[in-house]
Design a protein around this motif. Sequence first.
Motif, PDB file in Angstrom:
ATOM      1  N   GLY A   9       6.545  23.355 -12.299  1.00  0.00           N
ATOM      2  CA  GLY A   9       6.678  22.923 -10.916  1.00  0.00           C
ATOM      3  C   GLY A   9       8.042  23.260 -10.343  1.00  0.00           C
ATOM      4  O   GLY A   9       8.967  23.624 -11.066  1.00  0.00           O
ATOM      5  N   CYS A  10       8.140  23.168  -9.050  1.00  0.00           N
ATOM      6  CA  CYS A  10       9.443  23.279  -8.390  1.00  0.00           C
ATOM      7  C   CYS A  10       9.474  22.248  -7.275  1.00  0.00           C
ATOM      8  O   CYS A  10       8.448  21.903  -6.702  1.00  0.00           O
ATOM      9  N   SER A  11      10.655  21.751  -7.012  1.00  0.00           N
ATOM     10  CA  SER A  11      10.777  20.727  -5.981  1.00  0.00           C
ATOM     11  C   SER A  11      10.811  21.371  -4.596  1.00  0.00           C
ATOM     12  O   SER A  11      11.191  22.537  -4.441  1.00  0.00           O
ATOM     13  N   LEU A  12      10.418  20.611  -3.617  1.00  0.00           N
ATOM     14  CA  LEU A  12      10.471  21.077  -2.239  1.00  0.00           C
ATOM     15  C   LEU A  12      11.917  21.375  -1.855  1.00  0.00           C
ATOM     16  O   LEU A  12      12.191  22.321  -1.124  1.00  0.00           O
ATOM     17  N   ARG A  13      12.844  20.608  -2.388  1.00  0.00           N
ATOM     18  CA  ARG A  13      14.269  20.829  -2.126  1.00  0.00           C
ATOM     19  C   ARG A  13      14.692  22.226  -2.605  1.00  0.00           C
ATOM     20  O   ARG A  13      15.375  22.950  -1.913  1.00  0.00           O
ATOM     21  N   ARG A  14      14.275  22.625  -3.818  1.00  0.00           N
ATOM     22  CA  ARG A  14      14.622  23.958  -4.337  1.00  0.00           C
ATOM     23  C   ARG A  14      14.014  25.055  -3.463  1.00  0.00           C
ATOM     24  O   ARG A  14      14.660  26.057  -3.173  1.00  0.00           O
ATOM     25  N   LEU A  15      12.775  24.860  -3.044  1.00  0.00           N
ATOM     26  CA  LEU A  15      12.117  25.831  -2.182  1.00  0.00           C
ATOM     27  C   LEU A  15      12.844  25.928  -0.837  1.00  0.00           C
ATOM     28  O   LEU A  15      13.053  27.015  -0.307  1.00  0.00           O
ATOM     29  N   GLN A  16      13.266  24.788  -0.314  1.00  0.00           N
ATOM     30  CA  GLN A  16      14.002  24.776   0.949  1.00  0.00           C
ATOM     31  C   GLN A  16      15.350  25.496   0.795  1.00  0.00           C
ATOM     32  O   GLN A  16      15.744  26.277   1.659  1.00  0.00           O
ATOM     33  N   GLU A  17      16.047  25.261  -0.299  1.00  0.00           N
ATOM     34  CA  GLU A  17      17.322  25.942  -0.545  1.00  0.00           C
ATOM     35  C   GLU A  17      17.114  27.454  -0.630  1.00  0.00           C
ATOM     36  O   GLU A  17      17.911  28.233  -0.096  1.00  0.00           O
ATOM     37  N   GLN A  41       9.031  17.639  13.006  1.00  0.00           N
ATOM     38  CA  GLN A  41       8.249  18.772  12.519  1.00  0.00           C
ATOM     39  C   GLN A  41       9.173  19.962  12.261  1.00  0.00           C
ATOM     40  O   GLN A  41      10.002  20.296  13.097  1.00  0.00           O
ATOM     41  N   PRO A  42       9.040  20.635  11.108  1.00  0.00           N
ATOM     42  CA  PRO A  42       9.904  21.790  10.834  1.00  0.00           C
ATOM     43  C   PRO A  42       9.447  23.032  11.592  1.00  0.00           C
ATOM     44  O   PRO A  42       8.255  23.246  11.801  1.00  0.00           O
ATOM     45  N   LEU A  43      10.418  23.821  12.010  1.00  0.00           N
ATOM     46  CA  LEU A  43      10.164  25.139  12.577  1.00  0.00           C
ATOM     47  C   LEU A  43      10.906  26.127  11.693  1.00  0.00           C
ATOM     48  O   LEU A  43      12.122  26.094  11.608  1.00  0.00           O
ATOM     49  N   CYS A  44      10.170  26.982  11.006  1.00  0.00           N
ATOM     50  CA  CYS A  44      10.768  27.909  10.045  1.00  0.00           C
ATOM     51  C   CYS A  44      10.788  29.317  10.628  1.00  0.00           C
ATOM     52  O   CYS A  44       9.751  29.843  11.011  1.00  0.00           O
ATOM     53  N   CYS A  45      11.966  29.894  10.686  1.00  0.00           N
ATOM     54  CA  CYS A  45      12.140  31.226  11.244  1.00  0.00           C
ATOM     55  C   CYS A  45      12.755  32.129  10.178  1.00  0.00           C
ATOM     56  O   CYS A  45      13.866  31.876   9.712  1.00  0.00           O
ATOM     57  N   ALA A  46      12.037  33.163   9.801  1.00  0.00           N
ATOM     58  CA  ALA A  46      12.436  34.041   8.698  1.00  0.00           C
ATOM     59  C   ALA A  46      13.368  35.166   9.157  1.00  0.00           C
ATOM     60  O   ALA A  46      13.112  36.341   8.914  1.00  0.00           O
ATOM     61  N   LEU A  47      14.459  34.824   9.802  1.00  0.00           N
ATOM     62  CA  LEU A  47      15.363  35.831  10.357  1.00  0.00           C
ATOM     63  C   LEU A  47      15.921  36.781   9.303  1.00  0.00           C
ATOM     64  O   LEU A  47      15.974  37.997   9.508  1.00  0.00           O
ATOM     65  N   LYS A  48      16.354  36.251   8.174  1.00  0.00           N
ATOM     66  CA  LYS A  48      16.924  37.097   7.116  1.00  0.00           C
ATOM     67  C   LYS A  48      15.860  38.010   6.509  1.00  0.00           C
ATOM     68  O   LYS A  48      16.123  39.176   6.220  1.00  0.00           O
ATOM     69  N   VAL A 112       0.002  24.210  -5.035  1.00  0.00           N
ATOM     70  CA  VAL A 112      -0.076  24.901  -3.751  1.00  0.00           C
ATOM     71  C   VAL A 112      -0.287  26.381  -4.032  1.00  0.00           C
ATOM     72  O   VAL A 112       0.441  26.975  -4.813  1.00  0.00           O
ATOM     73  N   SER A 113      -1.286  26.959  -3.396  1.00  0.00           N
ATOM     74  CA  SER A 113      -1.574  28.373  -3.571  1.00  0.00           C
ATOM     75  C   SER A 113      -1.221  29.119  -2.287  1.00  0.00           C
ATOM     76  O   SER A 113      -0.999  28.504  -1.241  1.00  0.00           O
ATOM     77  N   HIS A 114      -1.163  30.439  -2.370  1.00  0.00           N
ATOM     78  CA  HIS A 114      -0.833  31.253  -1.202  1.00  0.00           C
ATOM     79  C   HIS A 114      -1.530  32.602  -1.304  1.00  0.00           C
ATOM     80  O   HIS A 114      -1.980  33.007  -2.361  1.00  0.00           O
ATOM     81  N   SER A 115      -1.564  33.303  -0.206  1.00  0.00           N
ATOM     82  CA  SER A 115      -2.047  34.679  -0.165  1.00  0.00           C
ATOM     83  C   SER A 115      -0.823  35.586  -0.172  1.00  0.00           C
ATOM     84  O   SER A 115       0.173  35.289   0.483  1.00  0.00           O
ATOM     85  N   TRP A 116      -0.889  36.683  -0.894  1.00  0.00           N
ATOM     86  CA  TRP A 116       0.252  37.604  -0.949  1.00  0.00           C
ATOM     87  C   TRP A 116       0.554  38.202   0.414  1.00  0.00           C
ATOM     88  O   TRP A 116       1.690  38.548   0.703  1.00  0.00           O
ATOM     89  N   GLN A 125       6.513  26.536   6.282  1.00  0.00           N
ATOM     90  CA  GLN A 125       6.377  25.519   7.337  1.00  0.00           C
ATOM     91  C   GLN A 125       5.183  24.616   7.056  1.00  0.00           C
ATOM     92  O   GLN A 125       5.248  23.411   7.276  1.00  0.00           O
ATOM     93  N   ALA A 126       4.100  25.173   6.533  1.00  0.00           N
ATOM     94  CA  ALA A 126       2.908  24.372   6.214  1.00  0.00           C
ATOM     95  C   ALA A 126       3.145  23.427   5.046  1.00  0.00           C
ATOM     96  O   ALA A 126       2.577  22.339   5.000  1.00  0.00           O
ATOM     97  N   VAL A 127       3.991  23.858   4.096  1.00  0.00           N
ATOM     98  CA  VAL A 127       4.279  23.010   2.923  1.00  0.00           C
ATOM     99  C   VAL A 127       5.172  21.883   3.350  1.00  0.00           C
ATOM    100  O   VAL A 127       5.034  20.765   3.001  1.00  0.00           O
TER     101      VAL A 127
END
Length: 127
Positions: A9-17, A41-48, A112-116, A125-127
């Motif tokens: 597992g991984c924590s949400l904190r690690r994923l956020q970092e 509500q979080p708004l996630c923007c993948a600028l990098k 939690v699963s994802h599509s590549w 943002q959904a997580v």
Amino acid sequence: APEDPASCGCSLRRLQEFFEEHIGEIAFEDDGPVAAIAGLQPLCCALKLVAKCAEQERLRSAKALNSGVQVQALRPDFHMVAKSFIKPLTKERRSSMSRLWEPDGLQAEVFVSHSWGEDFADFFQAV
């Protein structure tokens, strides 16, 4: 014996970092009555990540122009995250990100699963 996947597992904190260090920014918005009950509500923007896609796109386009090969546009999805960040970060130890973050393992509470092909910011943002 194979490793128990439930201990990877991984924590949400690690994923956020990870998101904030490599992918982009997280802002929070007030979503009216829902925010009063559920919080912000979080708004996630993948600028990098988008910048990384554009950088790679320029390099690939220059090579393609010289070779006459047409290239498909890069997207800020899991393929790009794996190629640009996860593989380089885990290469030396030959491990997963979960083991890099939690060497002794962390018991998963939720799967939690994802599509590549999924947009990474939308997933986060959904997580």
